[in-house]
Design a protein around this motif. Structure first.
Motif, mmCIF file in Angstrom:
data_model
loop_
_atom_site.group_PDB
_atom_site.id
_atom_site.type_symbol
_atom_site.label_atom_id
_atom_site.label_comp_id
_atom_site.label_asym_id
_atom_site.label_seq_id
_atom_site.Cartn_x
_atom_site.Cartn_y
_atom_site.Cartn_z
ATOM 1 N N UNK A 269 23.176 -27.299 32.492
ATOM 2 C CA UNK A 269 23.096 -27.231 33.710
ATOM 3 C C UNK A 269 24.570 -26.904 34.143
ATOM 4 N N UNK B 148 20.370 -37.085 37.329
ATOM 5 C CA UNK B 148 20.831 -35.757 38.036
ATOM 6 C C UNK B 148 20.745 -35.003 38.836
ATOM 7 N N UNK B 149 21.835 -34.926 39.516
ATOM 8 C CA UNK B 149 22.158 -34.347 41.267
ATOM 9 C C UNK B 149 21.886 -32.285 40.848
ATOM 10 N N UNK C 60 22.365 -28.751 42.903
ATOM 11 C CA UNK C 60 22.368 -28.671 44.012
ATOM 12 C C UNK C 60 21.770 -26.800 43.881
ATOM 13 N N UNK C 61 21.303 -26.437 45.694
ATOM 14 C CA UNK C 61 20.611 -25.389 45.806
ATOM 15 C C UNK C 61 19.152 -25.277 45.069
ATOM 16 N N UNK C 62 18.361 -26.411 44.802
ATOM 17 C CA UNK C 62 17.195 -26.103 44.598
ATOM 18 C C UNK C 62 16.329 -25.433 45.125
ATOM 19 N N UNK C 63 16.171 -24.664 46.118
ATOM 20 C CA UNK C 63 15.795 -24.055 47.583
ATOM 21 C C UNK C 63 16.304 -22.869 46.700
ATOM 22 N N UNK D 138 29.190 -26.813 37.388
ATOM 23 C CA UNK D 138 30.351 -26.393 38.426
ATOM 24 C C UNK D 138 29.232 -27.047 39.956
ATOM 25 N N UNK D 139 28.597 -26.885 39.559
ATOM 26 C CA UNK D 139 27.895 -27.377 41.118
ATOM 27 C C UNK D 139 26.700 -28.703 41.133
ATOM 28 N N UNK D 140 26.032 -29.189 39.793
ATOM 29 C CA UNK D 140 25.708 -30.242 38.980
ATOM 30 C C UNK D 140 26.289 -31.478 39.224
ATOM 31 N N UNK D 141 25.711 -32.558 39.187
ATOM 32 C CA UNK D 141 25.998 -33.950 38.887
ATOM 33 C C UNK D 141 25.049 -34.602 37.682
ATOM 34 N N UNK E 112 9.416 -28.556 45.079
ATOM 35 C CA UNK E 112 10.053 -29.805 45.971
ATOM 36 C C UNK E 112 10.126 -29.000 47.468
ATOM 37 N N UNK E 113 9.658 -30.436 48.673
ATOM 38 C CA UNK E 113 9.677 -29.982 49.768
ATOM 39 C C UNK E 113 9.894 -30.848 49.956
ATOM 40 N N UNK E 114 11.228 -31.541 50.604
ATOM 41 C CA UNK E 114 11.901 -32.908 51.204
ATOM 42 C C UNK E 114 12.469 -32.484 52.624
#
Lengths: 97, 97
Positions: free
Chosen positions: A60, A7-8, A10-13, A63-66, A95-97
């Motif tokens: 999901x 899962x990709x 978008x915008x997990x911040x 439009x944003x995720x894959x 998540x802090x990367x």
């Protein structure tokens, strides 16, 4: 059957993005195991697969995720190699990367 | 054979972490295609696989990262389902999530 869900997001911040990842993870964990931050191994019947797919699509943002779902060769343990730090990650942390 | 490489990297907000991800991606892209931010599909012979694995192990930090390599069922396109935004991500951009 065994499947791998990757899962990709978008915008997990953002609140919305982190909520989607949390919810996708929860759905997957109902059917299997989280093996990386956004990679899950699940065991499902054909019928259960349909439910899982529907639940994932409901969570999901198309439009944003894959989202990718691979059918795995069984037994999985004979067709996977794993290296490095193993399951030491606390996936509950932000998540802090 | 077709393989799927998934990679959990630690600390991509650091120079070392982002360099590892960039280098891992470069190795994978020499053998296949990036399909998500840290997921790669590669086509290799048994012999080439050994080289690829050695290159990946040379780049990764085994104390910090996790690398999984799955053998995929072929033809892959019959055993994968994909949803959502497709290959629109610019993987060259810095990761901001």
């Amino acid at each position: 059957m065994k499947i791998l869900i990757t899962y990709d997001i978008s915008g997990t911040d953002t609140t919305a993005g982190s909520r989607r990842l949390r919810r996708i993870a929860k759905v997957c964990q109902d059917y299997g195991e989280r093996v990386q931050y956004s990679v899950f191994e699940c065991t499902v019947s054909e019928a259960t697969y349909e439910l899982l797919e529907a639940e994932l699509l409901a969570e999901m943002d198309e439009k944003e995720d894959n989202l990718r779902i691979y059918r795995l060769i069984e037994p999985v343990e004979k067709h996977i190699k794993e290296f490095g730090k193993f399951k030491a990650t606390n996936f509950e942390d932000p998540l802090i990367i």
